[in-house]
Motif scaffolding. Sequence first.
Motif, PDB file in Angstrom:
ATOM      1  N   ARG A 472       7.704 -17.355 -47.012  1.00  0.00           N
ATOM      2  CA  ARG A 472       8.531 -16.420 -47.779  1.00  0.00           C
ATOM      3  C   ARG A 472       7.894 -16.085 -49.123  1.00  0.00           C
ATOM      4  NH1 ARG A 472      12.479 -19.439 -45.076  1.00  0.00           N
ATOM      5  NH2 ARG A 472      12.654 -20.989 -46.759  1.00  0.00           N
ATOM      6  N   GLU A 506       9.127 -15.297 -38.380  1.00  0.00           N
ATOM      7  CA  GLU A 506       9.361 -14.500 -39.583  1.00  0.00           C
ATOM      8  C   GLU A 506       9.229 -13.005 -39.322  1.00  0.00           C
ATOM      9  OE1 GLU A 506      10.097 -15.645 -42.775  1.00  0.00           O
ATOM     10  OE2 GLU A 506      10.328 -17.640 -41.902  1.00  0.00           O
ATOM     11  N   ARG A 509      12.119 -10.666 -40.281  1.00  0.00           N
ATOM     12  CA  ARG A 509      12.386 -10.433 -41.701  1.00  0.00           C
ATOM     13  C   ARG A 509      11.509  -9.336 -42.279  1.00  0.00           C
ATOM     14  NH1 ARG A 509      10.657 -13.945 -44.883  1.00  0.00           N
ATOM     15  NH2 ARG A 509      12.057 -13.403 -46.600  1.00  0.00           N
TER      16      ARG A 509
END
Length: 555
Positions: A472, A506, A509
């Motif tokens: 992230r 991921e 996202r």
Amino acid sequence: MTRTSAPVDAPVTGAWEGLVTTALLGTDRRTPPGTGPGPEAPVALLDTAATETVRRRAGLRPARAAERPQAAPEDPRPPLPPAAARRLALLLADRPGPSGGGRRGSAPDLMELLPQWLAAANTRGFAPPPHALPALLDAARGRTDLRPAVLEFAGPRALWLARLNQDWRFALRSAPGGGASLPHVDDDDRIQQLWQEGLFAERVALLSALRSREPAAARELIAATWTKERAEDRLMFLDSLRAGLGPDDEPFLEQALADRSRNVRATAAELLSALPGSALAARMAVRAEACVAIDHTQTPQAAPAAQTAQAAPTAPTIAVEAPHECDPGMERDGVVAKAPAGRGERSWWFGQLVEAAPLGTWSRRLGGRTPREIVALPVADDWQGELHAAWCRAAVRQRDAEWSRALLGEPSAPEAGGPGAVSLAERAKLLGTLGAAERAEWVAGFIATHGLSEAFQLLGVCAVPWSGPLGRAVVDALNIARDAGSYPWSFSGVMGLAERCLDPSEAGRLDALLAVPDEPENASPGAGGYWAEAFQRLVTTLRLRAAMAEELSAS
């Protein structure tokens, strides 16, 4: 008996050469013998060439057939699932396109995914389809970084093929036991025979295999022929002791300190200094302690002038007195006397002493302080950089996580590291002594504070796939760079790492980053489109990696 091409004294070759010349020039300019120009000339040329070909082939003597090669060995591992086999063919068929001035397009780079695919296939213990072996060996021939994984995956048939094709001979040098099968650890006679008669690569492979199972047996094998080996071979054999290095290796390494080769002596000293309980480490500790002490009479350099004038209370300071000579005992213990160009001799000797001394020395020497407290102490007379850099090298050599944490400092600090971490390379090495989770946490904090401009080398030491917080942090930093309006090419290295290391989960996202953003007034022309393209490639690659993992997991 079969017939093979064993040439005899060749008959007149002028006729064939004349036909070749005619074919090259064309029948409009030169016609075959006995034929005039015209549409029949090309046909006549082909007929004559066919006749001459039969005549040439007939002029060969029969010869004994070559010995038939032994059959390829069986591979007992289970075959790849069909979908994974098809994926392997696609990965091997991919060829990188020409560079477009830094623009890579939105298509994934399949060849960059091949190492990850091979690692997953090897973890699951699959065997390759036999028809894929030539392409696998060709890929490993062109990329040395692929060789260990390719040879593990290709299995015994890769070595069988390598003995038949000179282009793949690297496999015999790279694979353990490529030139000969390694004997069992209990087969003393075969071990001794291979050690005495084998090629250098076979001997190194034997040492590596023995060292992982019977460290003492490997060391005794080296000692048995030590005095007869060449200096470069002794150096390689000594280096094999890094695996499983322990106190039992100390007597042999102490003997190697007297070797006639300087490089061998230096390597032996380095290995001994990695054993904090060794006699060499103790000798180095005594020398280093004589150079470093706590001085309570120094005034901190950072104190304001007014405070100094008022006789401010003194603070503990580390004082350094570097050695004035490099005596024979220091040289025997691995200290290199001649300093590199641009380095002072005394600081050069001092750094080597501190680097080789056990890190536990300093808590005892400096008032029982912890590593973090020691690193925080000021150092007099501009010796701080030299002292802390030597502590960095010692922490890496001795794999000391506590000292590494102290030298790294907090990732959010303005300097992004402790005073000893003078370079990104040193920070990366210090991070390597920490556990995977702690390493990822530190790098995530570094990126959150300092962005991606210096993060590439640090990301390279993090475990794959990246942890959630680290992934992230990387994506957020890329998003910030996109919003700044610059081109994505400055971050192509980090983006490439993200494609290979970001957790495939991921991908969802990132969907919000696929649209072309509104460009600010001062943005580079077209930068938003290039960023959207880069994120599209990242998302596509992550989903492709997820599909690869699913295919390899299929029963």
